[in-house]
Write a protein that holds these residues in place. Sequence first.
Motif, PDB file in Angstrom:
ATOM      1  N   LEU A   1       0.839  -1.187  -0.064  1.00 17.96           N
ATOM      2  CA  LEU A   1      -0.036   0.048  -0.032  1.00 17.96           C
ATOM      3  C   LEU A   1       0.897   1.109  -0.048  1.00 17.96           C
ATOM      4  N   THR A   2       2.045   1.417   0.828  1.00 21.75           N
ATOM      5  CA  THR A   2       2.765   2.467   0.664  1.00 21.75           C
ATOM      6  C   THR A   2       3.944   2.504  -0.536  1.00 21.75           C
ATOM      7  N   HIS A   3       3.807   1.867  -1.456  1.00 21.63           N
ATOM      8  CA  HIS A   3       4.508   1.920  -2.664  1.00 21.63           C
ATOM      9  C   HIS A   3       3.678   2.729  -3.579  1.00 21.63           C
ATOM     10  N   GLU A   4       4.578   3.889  -4.257  1.00 25.52           N
ATOM     11  CA  GLU A   4       4.180   4.600  -5.325  1.00 25.52           C
ATOM     12  C   GLU A   4       3.137   4.058  -6.183  1.00 25.52           C
ATOM     13  N   PHE A   5       3.615   2.917  -6.824  1.00 20.53           N
ATOM     14  CA  PHE A   5       2.830   2.352  -7.698  1.00 20.53           C
ATOM     15  C   PHE A   5       1.328   2.267  -7.230  1.00 20.53           C
ATOM     16  N   THR A   6       1.130   1.581  -6.205  1.00 19.31           N
ATOM     17  CA  THR A   6      -0.245   1.204  -5.526  1.00 19.31           C
ATOM     18  C   THR A   6      -1.058   2.566  -5.309  1.00 19.31           C
ATOM     19  N   LYS A   7      -0.562   3.477  -4.843  1.00 23.23           N
ATOM     20  CA  LYS A   7      -1.128   4.989  -4.421  1.00 23.23           C
ATOM     21  C   LYS A   7      -1.503   5.383  -5.723  1.00 23.23           C
ATOM     22  N   ARG A   8      -0.819   5.337  -7.010  1.00 18.63           N
ATOM     23  CA  ARG A   8      -1.389   5.984  -8.087  1.00 18.63           C
ATOM     24  C   ARG A   8      -2.610   5.038  -8.846  1.00 18.63           C
ATOM     25  N   TRP A   9      -2.359   3.848  -8.882  1.00 20.17           N
ATOM     26  CA  TRP A   9      -3.318   3.230  -9.569  1.00 20.17           C
ATOM     27  C   TRP A   9      -4.355   2.644  -8.804  1.00 20.17           C
ATOM     28  N   LEU A  10      -4.385   2.314  -7.416  1.00 21.77           N
ATOM     29  CA  LEU A  10      -5.329   1.704  -6.734  1.00 21.77           C
ATOM     30  C   LEU A  10      -6.758   2.095  -7.121  1.00 21.77           C
ATOM     31  N   GLY A  11      -6.949   3.385  -7.052  1.00 23.31           N
ATOM     32  CA  GLY A  11      -8.153   3.867  -7.210  1.00 23.31           C
ATOM     33  C   GLY A  11      -9.019   3.138  -8.313  1.00 23.31           C
ATOM     34  N   SER A  12      -8.506   2.925  -9.468  1.00 24.70           N
ATOM     35  CA  SER A  12      -9.120   2.446 -10.475  1.00 24.70           C
ATOM     36  C   SER A  12      -9.245   0.747 -10.415  1.00 24.70           C
TER      37      SER A  12
END
Length: 305
Positions: A135-146
Amino acid sequence: MPANLPPHYFTAEKKLRFATNPQDKILAIHEMLGIMPHHKGTDRLRGDLRTKLAKLNKELQKKKGARIFSYSVKKEGVAQVLLIGLPNVGKSKILSVLSNAEPEIASYAFTTGTPVIGMMKFENVQIQLVDLPALTHEFTKRWLGSLIYSAELLLFVIDLNSDINSNMEEFEDLRGKARKSMIVGNKLDLPKSKKNLIALKEKSEGISVMGISAEKLIGLEDLKTQIYKSLEIIRVYTKEPRKQPDFGEPVVLNCGSTVINAAREIHKDFAGGLNYARIWNKKSNGLRAGKEHKLEDGDIIEFHI
Ligand SMILES: Nc1nc2c(ncn2[C@@H]2O[C@H](COP(=O)(O)OP(=O)(O)OP(=O)(O)O)[C@@H](O)[C@H]2O)c(=O)[nH]1
Ligand SMILES: [Mg+2]
């Protein structure tokens, strides 16, 4: 100040060097940013990577016909289920014991840099599991919503041997965005886990909490069953008059679906001419049912036009 970068940072950097298109380059940079520790020694590098990222995004958008880059995972099977949680809680280990996938599993944080997909078989259906970067990974923060928006179920994974409060804060944040969610308390084999599992169950009223050990293979069958139940789907089987039912491929529908919903799922035109159906299950033997009759898991259905 030295940057003190962990070894897997250099693996991600290598991915960037060998990437041949902007999408892959963007993914590699997100991975590097996620791995990089936050301190003064990494400020400059972080800044450089962000500049590179902005350039790549622009480049991508300028390309004729290119859509703005967004990450989505193509759905397969009857439902898409996301494995989400803090670093090192065992998300990838769970994927490896529940599905055919072979993700990287390691005792350091941010092992997983991009989504990894596996198919989990439950009785006669296949369910898609998506193991996500922490969850704290940049990737996850950016793409998690969709991703959360499109998935049917979110499995929030917690390390039961750690502080469960900080995990729960993260979960509360996500819960409202997901269609359905449940909590998986992993590492039940470790000393503090049993006590924490009880506390976790008390804290999470109204949400299903499963205690498992992916390492010691404890509670996995119950978890699979609970995942299936949480999806709130039913399987029905069709038959033709005077023939045996087709148990090969179930027709998968949402709970609460009716005879007419099932007919539409099979063929739009077919539903138009439908008159009534006959249903076989534990309680009835060929009972005549109207279009609005609610179906149950396991029903055998015969359509009459
Ligand atoms: N004792 C114990 N260790 C476990 C269990 N499940 C996973 N582990 C260990 O926990 C560590 C992290 O496992 P991963 O599956 O890589 O964790 P993750 O959540 O995918 O981690 P990131 O991808 O870095 O976010 C590894 O050393 C696993 O062997 C478990 O049930 N019990
Ligand atoms: Mg992982």
